[in-house]
Design a protein around this motif. Structure first.
Motif, PDB file in Angstrom:
ATOM      1  N   GLY A  93      14.476  -6.704  10.721  1.00  0.00           N
ATOM      2  CA  GLY A  93      14.602  -7.501  11.930  1.00  0.00           C
ATOM      3  C   GLY A  93      13.843  -8.814  11.910  1.00  0.00           C
ATOM      4  O   GLY A  93      13.810  -9.529  12.923  1.00  0.00           O
ATOM      5  N   ASP A  94      13.245  -9.159  10.788  1.00  0.00           N
ATOM      6  CA  ASP A  94      12.434 -10.372  10.710  1.00  0.00           C
ATOM      7  C   ASP A  94      13.291 -11.634  10.581  1.00  0.00           C
ATOM      8  O   ASP A  94      14.350 -11.624   9.946  1.00  0.00           O
ATOM      9  CB  ASP A  94      11.477 -10.313   9.521  1.00  0.00           C
ATOM     10  CG  ASP A  94      10.311  -9.359   9.748  1.00  0.00           C
ATOM     11  OD1 ASP A  94       9.995  -9.087  10.928  1.00  0.00           O
ATOM     12  OD2 ASP A  94       9.719  -8.893   8.753  1.00  0.00           O
ATOM     13  N   VAL A  95      12.803 -12.713  11.182  1.00  0.00           N
ATOM     14  CA  VAL A  95      13.384 -14.049  11.036  1.00  0.00           C
ATOM     15  C   VAL A  95      12.325 -14.898  10.326  1.00  0.00           C
ATOM     16  O   VAL A  95      11.216 -15.070  10.833  1.00  0.00           O
ATOM     17  CB  VAL A  95      13.744 -14.649  12.403  1.00  0.00           C
ATOM     18  CG1 VAL A  95      14.260 -16.079  12.239  1.00  0.00           C
ATOM     19  CG2 VAL A  95      14.789 -13.784  13.098  1.00  0.00           C
ATOM     20  N   VAL A  96      12.672 -15.414   9.151  1.00  0.00           N
ATOM     21  CA  VAL A  96      11.683 -16.048   8.280  1.00  0.00           C
ATOM     22  C   VAL A  96      11.982 -17.530   8.094  1.00  0.00           C
ATOM     23  O   VAL A  96      13.109 -17.909   7.754  1.00  0.00           O
ATOM     24  CB  VAL A  96      11.665 -15.371   6.882  1.00  0.00           C
ATOM     25  CG1 VAL A  96      10.452 -15.842   6.082  1.00  0.00           C
ATOM     26  CG2 VAL A  96      11.671 -13.864   7.000  1.00  0.00           C
ATOM     27  N   LYS A  97      10.960 -18.357   8.306  1.00  0.00           N
ATOM     28  CA  LYS A  97      11.046 -19.788   7.993  1.00  0.00           C
ATOM     29  C   LYS A  97      10.507 -19.992   6.583  1.00  0.00           C
ATOM     30  O   LYS A  97       9.324 -19.708   6.328  1.00  0.00           O
ATOM     31  CB  LYS A  97      10.218 -20.616   8.977  1.00  0.00           C
ATOM     32  CG  LYS A  97      10.868 -20.854  10.324  1.00  0.00           C
ATOM     33  CD  LYS A  97      10.995 -19.603  11.177  1.00  0.00           C
ATOM     34  CE  LYS A  97       9.649 -19.088  11.635  1.00  0.00           C
ATOM     35  NZ  LYS A  97       9.765 -17.846  12.436  1.00  0.00           N
ATOM     36  N   ASP A 110       9.884 -32.360   1.033  1.00  0.00           N
ATOM     37  CA  ASP A 110       9.510 -31.319   1.990  1.00  0.00           C
ATOM     38  C   ASP A 110      10.782 -30.869   2.696  1.00  0.00           C
ATOM     39  O   ASP A 110      11.457 -31.677   3.335  1.00  0.00           O
ATOM     40  CB  ASP A 110       8.501 -31.914   2.976  1.00  0.00           C
ATOM     41  CG  ASP A 110       7.986 -30.921   4.005  1.00  0.00           C
ATOM     42  OD1 ASP A 110       8.341 -29.737   3.921  1.00  0.00           O
ATOM     43  OD2 ASP A 110       7.216 -31.352   4.886  1.00  0.00           O
ATOM     44  N   SER A 111      11.113 -29.593   2.558  1.00  0.00           N
ATOM     45  CA  SER A 111      12.341 -29.096   3.173  1.00  0.00           C
ATOM     46  C   SER A 111      12.180 -27.627   3.516  1.00  0.00           C
ATOM     47  O   SER A 111      11.481 -26.890   2.812  1.00  0.00           O
ATOM     48  CB  SER A 111      13.525 -29.293   2.210  1.00  0.00           C
ATOM     49  OG  SER A 111      14.732 -28.815   2.776  1.00  0.00           O
ATOM     50  N   ALA A 112      12.829 -27.216   4.603  1.00  0.00           N
ATOM     51  CA  ALA A 112      12.694 -25.833   5.068  1.00  0.00           C
ATOM     52  C   ALA A 112      14.012 -25.332   5.631  1.00  0.00           C
ATOM     53  O   ALA A 112      14.867 -26.114   6.059  1.00  0.00           O
ATOM     54  CB  ALA A 112      11.603 -25.749   6.140  1.00  0.00           C
ATOM     55  N   PHE A 113      14.156 -24.012   5.632  1.00  0.00           N
ATOM     56  CA  PHE A 113      15.327 -23.376   6.223  1.00  0.00           C
ATOM     57  C   PHE A 113      14.899 -22.024   6.777  1.00  0.00           C
ATOM     58  O   PHE A 113      13.786 -21.550   6.520  1.00  0.00           O
ATOM     59  CB  PHE A 113      16.447 -23.201   5.188  1.00  0.00           C
ATOM     60  CG  PHE A 113      16.091 -22.322   4.020  1.00  0.00           C
ATOM     61  CD1 PHE A 113      16.465 -20.983   4.004  1.00  0.00           C
ATOM     62  CD2 PHE A 113      15.393 -22.824   2.930  1.00  0.00           C
ATOM     63  CE1 PHE A 113      16.158 -20.166   2.926  1.00  0.00           C
ATOM     64  CE2 PHE A 113      15.070 -22.022   1.848  1.00  0.00           C
ATOM     65  CZ  PHE A 113      15.453 -20.688   1.844  1.00  0.00           C
ATOM     66  N   THR A 114      15.772 -21.407   7.545  1.00  0.00           N
ATOM     67  CA  THR A 114      15.472 -20.131   8.187  1.00  0.00           C
ATOM     68  C   THR A 114      16.415 -19.049   7.675  1.00  0.00           C
ATOM     69  O   THR A 114      17.613 -19.280   7.531  1.00  0.00           O
ATOM     70  CB  THR A 114      15.594 -20.242   9.719  1.00  0.00           C
ATOM     71  OG1 THR A 114      14.654 -21.214  10.184  1.00  0.00           O
ATOM     72  CG2 THR A 114      15.312 -18.911  10.396  1.00  0.00           C
ATOM     73  N   VAL A 115      15.843 -17.877   7.414  1.00  0.00           N
ATOM     74  CA  VAL A 115      16.616 -16.710   6.970  1.00  0.00           C
ATOM     75  C   VAL A 115      16.534 -15.632   8.041  1.00  0.00           C
ATOM     76  O   VAL A 115      15.444 -15.271   8.495  1.00  0.00           O
ATOM     77  CB  VAL A 115      16.077 -16.162   5.636  1.00  0.00           C
ATOM     78  CG1 VAL A 115      16.810 -14.869   5.257  1.00  0.00           C
ATOM     79  CG2 VAL A 115      16.226 -17.192   4.527  1.00  0.00           C
TER      80      VAL A 115
END
Length: 333
Positions: A93-97, A110-115
């Motif tokens: 159930g985790d939402v990870v950045k 520098d770049s990020a996304f969410t899983v």
């Protein structure tokens, strides 16, 4: 020599860092699954990044990782990465950045996304994704920061999400923002707001500079606060000139280690541990207390909320922009 010729070596550094970032991101998307121990996963990912950039060990002074890989979970928006002895395992159930930074000669991507592993959170994941792309489309030479913030706010605030039978309005996080990227400095120059009327309306983006368009969407209050168990740190610029004032020998040796390996890039306690500085807690506390090192603790919205993040680095050319960190793993909305 023409300006374009002068900038080409710098742009080549950015592009090399960007390619390593894309490969790290692709590997991250393939391997980040429920059941992984975050310490092991992050160490593996970062070692792959170092290999791509020809980094020797954890010495990131010439090229390598620009900051620790963030794996901030659920209501935590940023600045969480496993510390030594962290046993956390990713849950279904985790939402990870996933926030990754690479650099070559101090030129940072520098770049990020969410899983997310549940379709229940798709709308809030989409909110930060579309918010960032709205910001990118609005960005350019002489673009006003306040107008970028306005369009990001409008985009993110147009979303709502149903979680556990309750409708939650999605909102941008008012005290987080995008930022300028400097040489060996991941945050510099200007802050790019993600809320309406978030800055002086006269401030503009400038041609020839690099920026991170970064947004956060939340089902909570839309405001983050510090929590304990800090993992992210950075040497305060100019500290190397004051090193002889340090009377604590272990703290002096630790600062020399930091200067040699990271300069003014961000780092974490895990890297100190991997680099052989295992008994560092008291020396690190001394450096923080005496303002040689700045601590960046995890930033969290209220308990039970979900925060998502999306980010890209862009370089502003005279006639437009180059999205340095863009890759085939995502589709422009």
């Amino acid at each position: 020599m023409q300006m374009s010729q002068m900038l080409e070596p710098v742009l080549n550094d950015f592009r090399k860092a960007a390619e390593a970032h894309r490969q790290m991101r692709a590997y991250a998307r393939q391997t980040l699954q429920p059941g992984v121990k975050l310490w092991d996963w992050v160490c593996d990912l970062e070692e792959r990044g170092r290999m791509m950039l020809g980094t020797s060990g954890i010495n990131h002074s010439e090229s390598g990782l620009a900051f620790p890989t963030g794996v901030s979970i659920n209501n935590c928006a940023a600045h969480y990465t496993p510390n030594p002895n962290d046993q956390r395992v990713l849950q279904e159930g985790d939402v990870v950045k996933v926030d990754i930074g690479t650099h070559v000669n101090g030129h940072i991507v520098d770049s990020a996304f969410t899983v997310s592993f549940s379709p229940m959170y798709d709308a809030v994941v989409r909110a930060s994704f579309e918010g960032t792309w709205a910001g990118i489309k609005a960005a350019g030479p002489d673009a006003r920061l306040v107008e970028i913030g306005n369009v990001i706010d409008e985009t993110i605030s147009s979303f709502e999400v149903e979680i556990g039978g309750k409708i939650h309005k999605v909102r941008p996080i008012e005290n987080l923002c995008g930022h300028g990227l400097g040489t060996y400095m991941v945050h510099c120059d200007v802050s790019i707001p993600i809320v309406k009327n978030g800055c002086d309306p006269s401030i503009k983006l400038e041609e020839g500079k690099t920026y991170a368009i970064e947004t956060f969407a939340s089902t909570g209050k839309g405001k983050v606060h510090d929590v304990s168990d800090c993992s992210h740190y950075k040497m305060i610029p100019g500290s190397e000139a004051r090193i002889d004032q340090i009377r604590n020998q272990k703290a002096k040796e630790l600062l020399r280690f930091i200067i040699r390996n990271f300069k003014t890039l961000a780092w974490c306690r895990r890297w100190l541990d991997i680099g052989g500085e295992k008994q560092h807690a008291l020396a690190l506390k001394y450096l923080v207390d005496n303002e040689y090192v700045e601590a960046y603790p995890p930033l969290c919205d209220r308990e039970g909320s979900i925060v998502t993040q999306h980010e890209h680095s862009i370089y502003l050319k005279p006639t437009g922009k180059e999205i340095l960190s863009y890759g085939p793993d995502e589709t422009v909305p």
